[in-house]
Scaffold this motif. Structure first.
Motif, short mmCIF file in Angstrom:
data_model
loop_
_atom_site.label_atom_id
_atom_site.label_comp_id
_atom_site.label_asym_id
_atom_site.label_seq_id
_atom_site.Cartn_x
_atom_site.Cartn_y
_atom_site.Cartn_z
N GLN A 38 4.66 0.65 -0.77
CA GLN A 38 5.64 1.55 -1.37
C GLN A 38 6.10 0.96 -2.71
O GLN A 38 5.85 -0.20 -3.02
CB GLN A 38 6.84 1.73 -0.43
CG GLN A 38 6.47 2.09 0.99
CD GLN A 38 5.75 3.42 1.09
OE1 GLN A 38 6.10 4.37 0.40
NE2 GLN A 38 4.73 3.48 1.93
N LYS A 39 6.81 1.76 -3.48
CA LYS A 39 7.36 1.27 -4.75
C LYS A 39 8.65 0.51 -4.46
O LYS A 39 9.76 0.99 -4.68
CB LYS A 39 7.60 2.44 -5.71
CG LYS A 39 6.30 3.06 -6.21
CD LYS A 39 6.54 4.18 -7.20
CE LYS A 39 5.23 4.72 -7.75
NZ LYS A 39 5.44 5.81 -8.73
N GLU A 40 8.46 -0.70 -3.91
CA GLU A 40 9.59 -1.51 -3.47
C GLU A 40 9.39 -2.97 -3.89
O GLU A 40 8.29 -3.51 -3.82
CB GLU A 40 9.75 -1.44 -1.96
CG GLU A 40 10.13 -0.06 -1.46
CD GLU A 40 10.41 -0.01 0.03
OE1 GLU A 40 10.71 1.08 0.51
OE2 GLU A 40 10.34 -1.07 0.71
N LEU A 42 11.18 -6.82 -3.07
CA LEU A 42 11.95 -7.41 -1.97
C LEU A 42 12.27 -8.88 -2.22
O LEU A 42 11.41 -9.64 -2.68
CB LEU A 42 11.14 -7.27 -0.68
CG LEU A 42 11.69 -7.93 0.60
CD1 LEU A 42 13.01 -7.30 1.03
CD2 LEU A 42 10.65 -7.84 1.72
N TRP A 70 11.66 3.33 -8.18
CA TRP A 70 11.50 2.09 -7.41
C TRP A 70 12.77 1.74 -6.64
O TRP A 70 13.88 2.03 -7.07
CB TRP A 70 11.12 0.94 -8.33
CG TRP A 70 9.66 0.93 -8.68
CD1 TRP A 70 8.99 1.79 -9.51
CD2 TRP A 70 8.67 0.02 -8.19
NE1 TRP A 70 7.66 1.49 -9.58
CE2 TRP A 70 7.43 0.39 -8.77
CE3 TRP A 70 8.70 -1.07 -7.32
CZ2 TRP A 70 6.24 -0.28 -8.50
CZ3 TRP A 70 7.52 -1.75 -7.06
CH2 TRP A 70 6.30 -1.36 -7.64
N THR A 71 12.58 1.09 -5.49
CA THR A 71 13.68 0.58 -4.66
C THR A 71 13.64 -0.94 -4.67
O THR A 71 12.56 -1.54 -4.60
CB THR A 71 13.54 1.09 -3.21
OG1 THR A 71 13.63 2.52 -3.22
CG2 THR A 71 14.65 0.53 -2.33
N ARG A 73 15.15 -4.25 -2.69
CA ARG A 73 15.80 -4.63 -1.45
C ARG A 73 16.18 -6.12 -1.43
O ARG A 73 15.49 -6.95 -2.02
CB ARG A 73 14.89 -4.33 -0.25
CG ARG A 73 14.56 -2.85 -0.10
CD ARG A 73 13.79 -2.57 1.19
NE ARG A 73 13.38 -1.18 1.26
CZ ARG A 73 14.16 -0.19 1.70
NH1 ARG A 73 15.39 -0.46 2.13
NH2 ARG A 73 13.71 1.05 1.74
N GLN A 103 19.51 2.58 -5.70
CA GLN A 103 18.18 1.95 -5.67
C GLN A 103 18.22 0.54 -5.12
O GLN A 103 17.19 0.00 -4.69
CB GLN A 103 17.58 1.90 -7.08
CG GLN A 103 17.10 3.23 -7.62
CD GLN A 103 16.76 3.11 -9.09
OE1 GLN A 103 17.51 3.60 -9.95
NE2 GLN A 103 15.66 2.48 -9.40
N LYS A 105 19.18 -1.81 -2.27
CA LYS A 105 19.48 -1.73 -0.84
C LYS A 105 19.76 -3.13 -0.27
O LYS A 105 18.86 -3.96 -0.19
CB LYS A 105 18.30 -1.12 -0.08
CG LYS A 105 17.79 0.21 -0.63
CD LYS A 105 18.76 1.34 -0.38
CE LYS A 105 18.16 2.68 -0.81
NZ LYS A 105 19.13 3.79 -0.67
N LYS A 118 9.73 -4.50 6.33
CA LYS A 118 10.03 -4.39 4.91
C LYS A 118 9.00 -5.15 4.07
O LYS A 118 8.64 -4.72 2.96
CB LYS A 118 11.44 -4.90 4.60
CG LYS A 118 12.55 -4.08 5.26
CD LYS A 118 12.43 -2.61 4.94
CE LYS A 118 13.47 -1.78 5.66
NZ LYS A 118 13.20 -0.34 5.58
N ASN A 121 5.93 -3.02 3.67
CA ASN A 121 6.10 -1.92 2.70
C ASN A 121 6.16 -2.40 1.26
O ASN A 121 5.80 -1.66 0.34
CB ASN A 121 7.37 -1.14 3.01
CG ASN A 121 7.28 -0.35 4.30
OD1 ASN A 121 6.19 -0.05 4.76
ND2 ASN A 121 8.44 -0.05 4.88
N ALA A 122 6.64 -3.63 1.05
CA ALA A 122 6.95 -4.10 -0.30
C ALA A 122 5.70 -4.31 -1.15
O ALA A 122 4.74 -4.95 -0.72
CB ALA A 122 7.74 -5.40 -0.23
#
Length: 204
Positions: A38-40, A42, A70-71, A73, A103, A105, A118, A121-122
């Motif tokens: 994902q667009k993450e 971390l 983008w997120t 975390r 954005q 988290k 997570k 996904n990152a």
């Protein structure tokens, strides 16, 4: 647990050290194929200055408007496994990160299953440590989940990542910001680091 720690252990020992061996910490790969990313971005770690979390927070603050899709975390607490204990630095980090906007988290301390999800996904995992990490467990876990890793070139971390991620010498906010920015922009390069991390993970 690393050649770095071995070198520190044998300093000043004037005897045969051939029987001293490095045994890296084991990390089990839970996923069978490279996860869909994902667009993450971390960060996972304790909320203390030596982990460089403040550089990550400042970098996120500078990037959110540029990359609204983008997120970013942050998983961690002042003490590992402890949600209750706090200190002034950790409190400031939480307040500053939460103030960035939706954005950003903040998850606090979480159990391993949540962290693994997570990491899976990152796209990018950031390890901006300022102190000489004896091993760098997060780096090994990030590789096992096929993340593009941006980390400090300190302690045992380079032994884990080798050339399968981005290592920053004498890390600071500007250097970290530049590398995250570059990796978000360059889809092809980011993907190549994800594949390299995944294919060259050898610590299971």
């Amino acid at each position: 647990v690393s050649e770095f720690i071995k070198s520190k252990f044998v300093e000043g020992i004037g005897m045969n050290i051939s029987k001293i061996h490095v045994l890296y910490n084991g990390v089990e790969r839970k996923v069978k194929k490279l996860p869909k990313k994902q667009k993450e971005v971390l960060f996972v770690g304790r909320l203390v200055p030596e982990k460089g979390v403040h550089y990550y927070v400042e970098a996120v603050k500078s990037l959110v408007n540029k990359y609204p899709e983008w997120t970013f975390r942050l998983i961690g607490s002042f003490r590992l496994g402890d949600k209750e204990n706090r200190n002034l630095f950790a409190d400031k980090i939480k307040i500053k990160f939460r103030s960035i906007g939706p954005q950003a988290k903040f998850h606090g301390f979480q159990r391993q299953k949540f962290v693994e999800e997570k990491m899976k996904n990152a796209s990018i995992i950031v390890i901006p440590s300022l102190w000489e990490e004896p091993f760098g467990l997060v780096a090994a876990e990030a590789m096992s989940n096929g993340a593009c890793i941006i980390a400090s070139k300190v302690g045992g971390i380079p032994e884990i990542i080798k050339d399968n991620g981005i290592l920053i010498e004498k890390i600071n906010f500007k250097k970290l910001l530049s590398k995250i920015d570059h990796m978000i922009q360059d889809n092809k390069l980011r993907r190549s680091y994800q594949i390299k991390a995944w294919e060259n993970f050898e610590l299971s």
